[in-house]
Scaffold this motif. Structure first.
Motif, PDB file in Angstrom:
ATOM      1  N   VAL A 163       0.860  -1.188   0.000  1.00 43.39           N
ATOM      2  CA  VAL A 163       0.000   0.000   0.000  1.00 43.39           C
ATOM      3  C   VAL A 163       0.891   1.231   0.000  1.00 43.39           C
ATOM      4  N   ALA A 164       0.532   2.226  -0.793  1.00 44.69           N
ATOM      5  CA  ALA A 164       1.199   3.523  -0.790  1.00 44.69           C
ATOM      6  C   ALA A 164       0.383   4.474   0.075  1.00 44.69           C
ATOM      7  N   LEU A 165       1.037   5.134   1.020  1.00 42.71           N
ATOM      8  CA  LEU A 165       0.395   6.143   1.852  1.00 42.71           C
ATOM      9  C   LEU A 165       0.670   7.498   1.222  1.00 42.71           C
ATOM     10  N   LEU A 166      -0.373   8.099   0.653  1.00 48.45           N
ATOM     11  CA  LEU A 166      -0.229   9.340  -0.104  1.00 48.45           C
ATOM     12  C   LEU A 166      -0.524  10.520   0.811  1.00 48.45           C
ATOM     13  N   GLN A 167       0.510  11.283   1.117  1.00 51.20           N
ATOM     14  CA  GLN A 167       0.393  12.468   1.944  1.00 51.20           C
ATOM     15  C   GLN A 167       0.938  13.660   1.178  1.00 51.20           C
ATOM     16  N   GLY A 168       0.444  14.838   1.482  1.00 52.44           N
ATOM     17  CA  GLY A 168       1.000  16.052   0.901  1.00 52.44           C
ATOM     18  C   GLY A 168       1.039  16.006  -0.610  1.00 52.44           C
ATOM     19  N   HIS A 169       2.233  16.183  -1.158  1.00 57.28           N
ATOM     20  CA  HIS A 169       2.422  16.206  -2.598  1.00 57.28           C
ATOM     21  C   HIS A 169       2.650  14.795  -3.139  1.00 57.28           C
ATOM     22  N   THR A 170       1.758  14.349  -4.020  1.00 57.57           N
ATOM     23  CA  THR A 170       1.929  13.080  -4.740  1.00 57.57           C
ATOM     24  C   THR A 170       1.723  13.412  -6.210  1.00 57.57           C
ATOM     25  N   LEU A 171       2.773  13.937  -6.833  1.00 55.70           N
ATOM     26  CA  LEU A 171       2.660  14.506  -8.168  1.00 55.70           C
ATOM     27  C   LEU A 171       3.681  13.893  -9.111  1.00 55.70           C
ATOM     28  N   GLY A 172       3.319  13.848 -10.405  1.00 58.37           N
ATOM     29  CA  GLY A 172       4.261  13.391 -11.417  1.00 58.37           C
ATOM     30  C   GLY A 172       4.760  11.992 -11.122  1.00 58.37           C
ATOM     31  N   GLY A 173       6.085  11.877 -10.940  1.00 55.40           N
ATOM     32  CA  GLY A 173       6.676  10.582 -10.632  1.00 55.40           C
ATOM     33  C   GLY A 173       6.166   9.996  -9.338  1.00 55.40           C
ATOM     34  N   GLY A 174       5.770  10.851  -8.393  1.00 59.45           N
ATOM     35  CA  GLY A 174       5.177  10.335  -7.155  1.00 59.45           C
ATOM     36  C   GLY A 174       3.871   9.617  -7.420  1.00 59.45           C
ATOM     37  N   ALA A 175       3.046  10.188  -8.286  1.00 64.63           N
ATOM     38  CA  ALA A 175       1.805   9.518  -8.674  1.00 64.63           C
ATOM     39  C   ALA A 175       2.114   8.199  -9.381  1.00 64.63           C
ATOM     40  N   GLU A 176       3.183   8.185 -10.201  1.00 63.64           N
ATOM     41  CA  GLU A 176       3.586   6.938 -10.849  1.00 63.64           C
ATOM     42  C   GLU A 176       3.957   5.872  -9.822  1.00 63.64           C
ATOM     43  N   LEU A 177       4.746   6.265  -8.808  1.00 65.28           N
ATOM     44  CA  LEU A 177       5.131   5.308  -7.765  1.00 65.28           C
ATOM     45  C   LEU A 177       3.907   4.676  -7.116  1.00 65.28           C
ATOM     46  N   SER A 178       2.873   5.493  -6.890  1.00 71.57           N
ATOM     47  CA  SER A 178       1.691   4.976  -6.195  1.00 71.57           C
ATOM     48  C   SER A 178       1.014   3.857  -6.959  1.00 71.57           C
ATOM     49  N   THR A 179       1.125   3.862  -8.292  1.00 72.91           N
ATOM     50  CA  THR A 179       0.476   2.824  -9.093  1.00 72.91           C
ATOM     51  C   THR A 179       1.239   1.507  -9.067  1.00 72.91           C
TER      52      THR A 179
END
Length: 308
Positions: free
Chosen positions: A150-166
C-alpha cells in the motif's frame, strides 16, 4: 517458499522483457549487454553517482509488515539516482523476506513524493531512457512482490510520485493530500511505467484522460475516481497517519499466515500476467497442492473457524 520466490522472480523478468521489447522509444541510447537488453548493473553504477536523500527500510518480523520510506524531505521526497538504487536494493531484500506479509510505501515528513529531484534531473538530461529502464525493472518488481503493498499518499503526490503509487496494490490517501499525473505540464510523458499500469488498472480512455488533463485531485475526488482505496480521517495528524495506514493494511489484508499470504499474492500475479487460462489454472493447482493437508489447514479444521 523457494518455489513461490522462483515464480515471482520469473514474473518480474518476463514483465521487464515485455516492457523493453516495445518499439523504438526504448531502443536508442541504452548501455547494452550482449543480449541486447539494457545493462541494469551499468545503469545502476551510473545512477548511484547522483547522490542525495535515501530510501530506508524497516522489516518487522513479528507483524510481517515492512515500512519503506522515501527520505528527501527538503525536496518533498523527490528521487535522486542514489534513492532509485536504494529502492531497488530494498525490493531485492523484500523478495527474500520469508516472514513478510505486507509493505507500506511512505514519504518522510508528511509528503509522499513529488517525482524526480530537479538537481538530479538537470544533471541527467542525457540519461532518460537508461533511468526509465532501471525504474521499470524496480517498480515492476515492487508491484509483483509476494507481499500486499500500500502507498500512503500524503502532501504532494505529483508526477513521478503519482507513478510510484500505481506500483502498489492499494493506495491510502491523507484527507489533505493532492494527487496528479502532471508530467505533460513538465514537457514529459510518464517515465516510470505508469501509463502501462494505468491502462491495466482503468482502461484506455480513463488513462488517457488522467495523463492528458494533468488534473490534480483532492482526496475526495481521487477516491471517487477510484484512484485510491481509502481516505484517512481529517482528525488525524500527519505523524499519526502512518500507524493508521499500517493497521489498515494489517487488519484488512495481512491477518493470516505469511506463507499463505505470499502464495495468494504470487498466484494473483501469475494469473494476471500469464494470459493463458490453462497455465494459470495449472499454477493454481500447484500452489494449492503445497498447502492442502498442511499445518495451517489442519489447525483451521481443528479450531472449526470456517463459520466463525
Amino acid at each position: 517458499m523457494a518455489a513461490i520466490s522462483g515464480i515471482t522472480s520469473h514474473l518480474s523478468f518476463t514483465v521487464l522483457r515485455k516492457l523493453l521489447s516495445l518499439p523504438s522509444m526504448l531502443t536508442t541510447h541504452f548501455v547494452r549487454s550482449t543480449s541486447s537488453q539494457p545493462d541494469l548493473q551499468a545503469i545502476r553504477d551510473e545512477l548511484e553517482k547522483f547522490q542525495g536523500g535515501s530510501v530506508d527500510l524497516e522489516m518487522d518480523d513479528q507483524s510481517g509488515i515492512a515500512i519503506m520510506m522515501l527520505n528527501n524531505p527538503k525536496r518533498l521526497n523527490s528521487l535522486t539516482g542514489k534513492m532509485m538504487v536504494d529502492m531497488a536494493n530494498h525490493i531485492t531484500a523484500l523478495e527474500k523476506w520469508s516472514l513478510g506479509k505486507g509493505l507500506v510505501l511512505v514519504g518522510a515528513s508528511g509528503n509522499f513524493c513529488s517525482g524526480g529531484d530537479l538537481t538530479f534531473v538537470r544533471k541527467a538530461l542525457h540519461y532518460g531512457e537508461e533511468m526509465a529502464a532501471f525504474q521499470h525493472d524496480t517498480l515492476t518488481r515492487l508491484l509483483n512482490l509476494p507481499l500486499v503493498s500500500v502507498a500512503l499518499l500524503q502532501g504532494h503526490t505529483l508526477g513521478g510520485g503519482a507513478e510510484l503509487s500505481t506500483a502498489c496494490d492499494f493506495r491510502v490517501m491523507s484527507s489533505s493530500a493532492r494527487l496528479g499525473f502532471v508530467q505533460i505540464k513538465m514537457g514529459l510523458t510518464t517515465g516510470w511505467g505508469a501509463t502501462t499500469r494505468l491502462v491495466h488498472l482503468f482502461g484506455r480512455q480513463k488513462a488517457l484522460g488522467l495523463l492528458t488533463s494533468a488534473k490534480v485531485f483532492s482526496a475526495e475526488e481521487a477516491e471517487k475516481e477510484g484512484l485510491v482505496d481509502h481516505v484517512l480521517s481529517y482528525a488525524l495528524q500527519p505523524e499519526e497517519e502512518l500507524s493508521v495506514c499500517k493497521n489498515w493494511l494489517a487488519s484488512n489484508y495481512c491477518g493470516y499466515d505469511a506463507d499463505l499470504t505470499q502464495a495468494v499474492k504470487s498466484s494473483v500475479v501469475h494469473c494476471d500476467l500469464s494470459g493463458d487460462l490453462i497455465e494459470s489454472l495449472r499454477n493454481e493447482r500447484r500452489v494449492f497442492g503445497q498447502f492442502w493437508g498442511g499445518s495451517a489447514q489442519r489447525v483451521a479444521l481443528e479450531a472449526k473457524i470456517k463459520h466463525k
